[in-house]
Design a protein around this motif. Sequence first.
Motif, short mmCIF file in Angstrom:
data_model
loop_
_atom_site.label_atom_id
_atom_site.label_comp_id
_atom_site.label_asym_id
_atom_site.label_seq_id
_atom_site.Cartn_x
_atom_site.Cartn_y
_atom_site.Cartn_z
N CYS A 199 0.86 -1.18 0.00
CA CYS A 199 0.00 0.00 0.00
C CYS A 199 0.90 1.23 0.00
O CYS A 199 1.81 1.34 0.82
CB CYS A 199 -0.89 0.02 1.22
SG CYS A 199 -1.77 1.57 1.42
N LYS B 100 0.28 4.05 0.96
CA LYS B 100 0.02 4.92 2.11
C LYS B 100 0.56 4.35 3.41
O LYS B 100 1.34 4.97 4.10
CB LYS B 100 -1.49 5.14 2.26
CG LYS B 100 -1.98 6.43 1.61
CD LYS B 100 -3.42 6.64 2.01
CE LYS B 100 -3.79 8.12 1.97
NZ LYS B 100 -5.20 8.31 2.35
N CYS B 101 0.13 3.15 3.74
CA CYS B 101 0.50 2.61 5.06
C CYS B 101 1.60 1.55 4.95
O CYS B 101 2.12 1.10 5.97
CB CYS B 101 -0.71 2.02 5.77
SG CYS B 101 -1.29 0.47 5.04
N CYS C 254 -5.66 -3.42 3.37
CA CYS C 254 -5.67 -2.45 4.46
C CYS C 254 -6.84 -1.51 4.24
O CYS C 254 -7.45 -1.50 3.19
CB CYS C 254 -4.35 -1.69 4.49
SG CYS C 254 -4.07 -0.75 2.98
N CYS D 132 -6.82 1.76 3.82
CA CYS D 132 -6.62 2.83 2.82
C CYS D 132 -6.99 2.36 1.41
O CYS D 132 -7.46 3.15 0.61
CB CYS D 132 -5.21 3.39 2.82
SG CYS D 132 -4.09 2.74 4.03
ZN LIG Z 1 -2.80 1.00 3.40
#
Ligand SMILES: [Zn+2]
Length: 176
Positions: free
Chosen positions: A141, A143-144, A153, A155
């Motif tokens: 991911c 983002k995370c 996840c 996001c």
């Molecule tokens: Zn994520």
Amino acid sequence: MFIEIENLKSEPLHVHHAFPVGEIRFIHEDAALNEPVVTDFVLTHKDHNLHVDGTVQTAIRFVCSRCDKEFFRVFATSFDLSYLPQPKWTSEDGEIELKYDDMGVGYYDGVAFDVNLMVLEQIELAMPMNFICREDCKGLCYKCGADLNEKACQCVKEESGSCLSMLLDFKKKMDK
Ligand SMILES: [Zn+2]
Ligand SMILES: [Zn+2]
């Protein structure tokens, strides 16, 4: 490993050799040799023109460009090449230019044939442009940093944009 041309007999030379990992100077940002490099080839020659026909095999350790995990792959390639003594090309400023074309013709100094260099070139030529551990690797991911192969996840659900590469892969499959 060098093959001295003067010492060659007239009949074809069969070479089977395993190079320890450190002996082939393979340098790549995202990949490394993981096993000895085994080459098997037949060398024939006429008037210092060489013909080399054989295989190279090893295993390579990659880092997946999507999920960042290490993985291993058996690597095998075959070749059928001609090597000619290096002509003395000289450009206008007096520098010697080395010219290689990609039609299976290479050059050597006409005295000793460098087997390590040939093996290295064959590995480099056959390397993929990018490394993915498997076709459907979902990657991390953005983002995370979660490994989306293991679990989705939050996001990902919120932002469909992060799924773009997955969608493209999916589309590729549909197009087939
Ligand atoms: Zn994520
Ligand atoms: Zn991966």
